[in-house]
Scaffold this motif. Structure first.
Motif, mmCIF file in Angstrom:
data_model
loop_
_atom_site.group_PDB
_atom_site.id
_atom_site.type_symbol
_atom_site.label_atom_id
_atom_site.label_comp_id
_atom_site.label_asym_id
_atom_site.label_seq_id
_atom_site.Cartn_x
_atom_site.Cartn_y
_atom_site.Cartn_z
ATOM 1 N N SER A 1 -7.666 12.431 -2.243
ATOM 2 C CA SER A 1 -7.738 13.286 -1.056
ATOM 3 C C SER A 1 -7.497 12.540 0.242
ATOM 4 C CB SER A 1 -9.109 13.967 -0.986
ATOM 5 O OG SER A 1 -9.339 14.774 -2.111
ATOM 6 N N ASN A 2 -7.985 11.301 0.316
ATOM 7 C CA ASN A 2 -7.986 10.578 1.594
ATOM 8 C C ASN A 2 -7.019 9.410 1.663
ATOM 9 O OD1 ASN A 2 -10.189 12.242 2.522
ATOM 10 N ND2 ASN A 2 -11.533 11.033 1.196
ATOM 11 N N GLY A 3 -6.361 9.091 0.576
ATOM 12 C CA GLY A 3 -5.446 7.952 0.582
ATOM 13 C C GLY A 3 -6.192 6.630 0.645
ATOM 14 N N ILE A 4 -5.513 5.609 1.131
ATOM 15 C CA ILE A 4 -6.101 4.273 1.240
ATOM 16 C C ILE A 4 -7.023 4.220 2.454
ATOM 17 C CG2 ILE A 4 -5.591 1.814 1.588
ATOM 18 C CD1 ILE A 4 -2.897 2.317 0.188
ATOM 19 N N SER A 5 -8.220 3.697 2.278
ATOM 20 C CA SER A 5 -9.188 3.665 3.366
ATOM 21 C C SER A 5 -8.785 2.651 4.440
ATOM 22 C CB SER A 5 -10.581 3.332 2.832
ATOM 23 O OG SER A 5 -10.627 1.987 2.387
ATOM 24 N N HIS A 6 -9.360 2.823 5.619
ATOM 25 C CA HIS A 6 -9.024 1.947 6.753
ATOM 26 C C HIS A 6 -9.517 0.517 6.545
ATOM 27 C CE1 HIS A 6 -7.269 5.088 9.166
ATOM 28 N NE2 HIS A 6 -8.358 5.835 9.066
ATOM 29 N N ASP A 7 -10.354 0.296 5.543
ATOM 30 C CA ASP A 7 -10.816 -1.065 5.251
ATOM 31 C C ASP A 7 -9.665 -1.988 4.876
ATOM 32 O OD1 ASP A 7 -13.421 -0.236 5.659
ATOM 33 O OD2 ASP A 7 -13.810 0.144 3.536
ATOM 34 N N LEU B 1 2.184 13.582 -3.366
ATOM 35 C CA LEU B 1 2.330 13.494 -4.807
ATOM 36 C C LEU B 1 0.994 13.166 -5.456
ATOM 37 C CD1 LEU B 1 5.628 11.408 -5.128
ATOM 38 C CD2 LEU B 1 5.324 13.801 -5.781
ATOM 39 N N ASN B 2 0.826 13.590 -6.682
ATOM 40 C CA ASN B 2 -0.319 13.171 -7.469
ATOM 41 C C ASN B 2 -0.334 11.652 -7.550
ATOM 42 O OD1 ASN B 2 -0.950 12.195 -10.456
ATOM 43 N ND2 ASN B 2 -2.341 13.876 -9.976
ATOM 44 N N VAL B 3 -1.511 11.041 -7.474
ATOM 45 C CA VAL B 3 -1.609 9.585 -7.386
ATOM 46 C C VAL B 3 -1.046 8.889 -8.626
ATOM 47 C CG1 VAL B 3 -3.982 9.497 -8.280
ATOM 48 C CG2 VAL B 3 -3.134 7.652 -6.814
ATOM 49 N N GLY C 1 0.820 -1.198 0.000
ATOM 50 C CA GLY C 1 0.000 0.000 0.000
ATOM 51 C C GLY C 1 0.855 1.248 0.000
ATOM 52 N N ALA C 2 0.472 2.241 -0.786
ATOM 53 C CA ALA C 2 1.213 3.498 -0.867
ATOM 54 C C ALA C 2 0.733 4.453 0.228
ATOM 55 C CB ALA C 2 1.023 4.126 -2.239
ATOM 56 N N TYR C 3 1.661 4.829 1.126
ATOM 57 C CA TYR C 3 1.340 5.717 2.244
ATOM 58 C C TYR C 3 2.382 6.834 2.346
ATOM 59 C CZ TYR C 3 -1.985 2.211 4.000
ATOM 60 O OH TYR C 3 -3.038 1.343 4.132
ATOM 61 N N MET C 4 2.096 7.808 3.204
ATOM 62 C CA MET C 4 3.065 8.864 3.463
ATOM 63 C C MET C 4 4.218 8.363 4.328
ATOM 64 S SD MET C 4 2.134 11.479 1.762
ATOM 65 C CE MET C 4 3.149 12.758 2.470
ATOM 66 N N THR C 5 3.967 7.295 5.075
ATOM 67 C CA THR C 5 5.021 6.663 5.865
ATOM 68 C C THR C 5 5.045 5.175 5.551
ATOM 69 O OG1 THR C 5 3.509 6.288 7.729
ATOM 70 C CG2 THR C 5 4.799 8.323 7.746
ATOM 71 N N GLY C 6 6.193 4.580 5.636
ATOM 72 C CA GLY C 6 6.346 3.172 5.306
ATOM 73 C C GLY C 6 7.771 2.918 4.872
ATOM 74 N N GLU C 7 8.079 1.737 4.375
ATOM 75 C CA GLU C 7 9.431 1.446 3.928
ATOM 76 C C GLU C 7 9.690 2.130 2.591
ATOM 77 O OE1 GLU C 7 12.575 -2.230 3.258
ATOM 78 O OE2 GLU C 7 10.665 -2.575 4.279
ATOM 79 N N PRO D 1 10.301 8.517 -0.683
ATOM 80 C CA PRO D 1 10.981 9.510 0.161
ATOM 81 C C PRO D 1 10.888 10.919 -0.422
ATOM 82 C CG PRO D 1 12.369 7.587 -0.181
ATOM 83 C CD PRO D 1 11.212 7.456 -1.132
ATOM 84 N N SER D 2 10.695 11.892 0.454
ATOM 85 C CA SER D 2 10.672 13.288 0.044
ATOM 86 C C SER D 2 12.032 13.914 0.327
ATOM 87 C CB SER D 2 9.584 14.041 0.806
ATOM 88 O OG SER D 2 9.704 15.426 0.606
ATOM 89 N N TYR D 3 12.542 14.659 -0.641
ATOM 90 C CA TYR D 3 13.832 15.340 -0.457
ATOM 91 C C TYR D 3 13.652 16.862 -0.460
ATOM 92 C CZ TYR D 3 15.754 10.737 -1.373
ATOM 93 O OH TYR D 3 16.049 9.392 -1.298
ATOM 94 N N GLY D 4 12.401 17.287 -0.338
ATOM 95 C CA GLY D 4 12.130 18.717 -0.276
ATOM 96 C C GLY D 4 12.420 19.259 1.108
#
Length: 257
Positions: A204-210, A237-239, A179-185, A222-225
């Protein structure tokens, strides 16, 4: 000159309920129509300008499709695109076979992607990387939406899209799910397997809790900004872009041995 009835049919196919009722959809613009002519999709009717007909005469004849040569302005009156002055096809929706995931393929799963342009671009990305199957949640935009079809640039002819209750489907599979998240490996360091399912979430909401208990591994780009303390940074990022980056790293991980 095509009839008022034909114009009404074309306009109606810009709406989902009529596409579902008729089993038809629109393909618009030179590149997409040519890709469709080269595919196994059945074209019910083809409207083309004289220059398009002259350029692709052999292809049209070989396909044995019913066609009409019309004026550029007639196509421009009924097209859903901002710019389409060459061709428009009414095409039969294809019956997709039952979903079967092979042991060596990557499959994309889309959780409530709502933007037609994003969905079309993701289909195009899948085609570029040799991904043949996309599983979309019921809430994801209709793949036969004219904007989706247009955004694929013809890639819809080579990628199968399935609609399903995603959590229910994934609960029954033993295939690794990412799953693509803002945090993870980090996708830069993760050793991806040869096959698996990549879940991309809503714009807007990312992956649902389901999906919380169904995902084998959370991954992130990773973000380098700049940090938040230093004038802020991009929130996300845009999906479609994120899909391309993750799949590219997945492919590179496989090729690195």
């Amino acid at each position: 000159m095509f009839t008022k009835g034909q114009a009404t049919t074309i306009k109606s196919l810009q709406e989902k309920k009529y596409r579902q009722k008729t089993g038809l959809f629109l393909v618009e613009g030179e590149k997409s129509v040519v890709e469709t002519l080269n595919s196994d999709f059945e074209i019910k009717n083809l409207l083309v300008t004289k220059p398009f007909f002259t350029k692709y005469l052999k292809l049209i004849k070989d396909k044995k499709v019913i066609y009409e040569i019309v004026e550029q302005g007639e196509i421009e009156k009924v097209t859903s695109l901002e710019s389409n002055n060459s061709a428009l096809a009414i095409v039969k929706q294809k019956i997709i076979p039952d979903l079967e995931i092979k042991g060596d393929e990557i499959v994309l799963a889309l959780d409530n992607i709502r933007d037609a342009g994003n969905f079309g671009t993701i289909i195009r990305i899948a085609d570029w990387y040799g991904i043949k199957k996309i599983i979309a949640s019921i809430g994801t935009v209709d793949m036969y939406n004219p904007k989706v079809i247009s955004s694929t640039k013809g890639s819809f002819t080579r990628v199968e899209v399935y609609y399903a209750d995603l959590p229910k489907l994934l609960s029954k599979t033993k295939i690794p799910t990412f799953g693509a998240y803002m945090t993870g490996e980090s996708v830069h360091t993760l050793k991806f397997p040869k096959n698996g399912i990549l879940i991309m979430g809503n714009e807007s909401n990312g992956i649902s809790h389901d999906f919380d208990k169904l995902i084998s591994q959370k991954v992130t780009i990773p973000s380098y900004g700049q940090t938040l303390e230093k004038n802020g940074r991009a929130e996300s990022l845009n999906v479609a872009i994120a899909t391309a980056l993750i799949v590219d790293n997945w492919k590179r991980s496989q090729n690195s041995g």
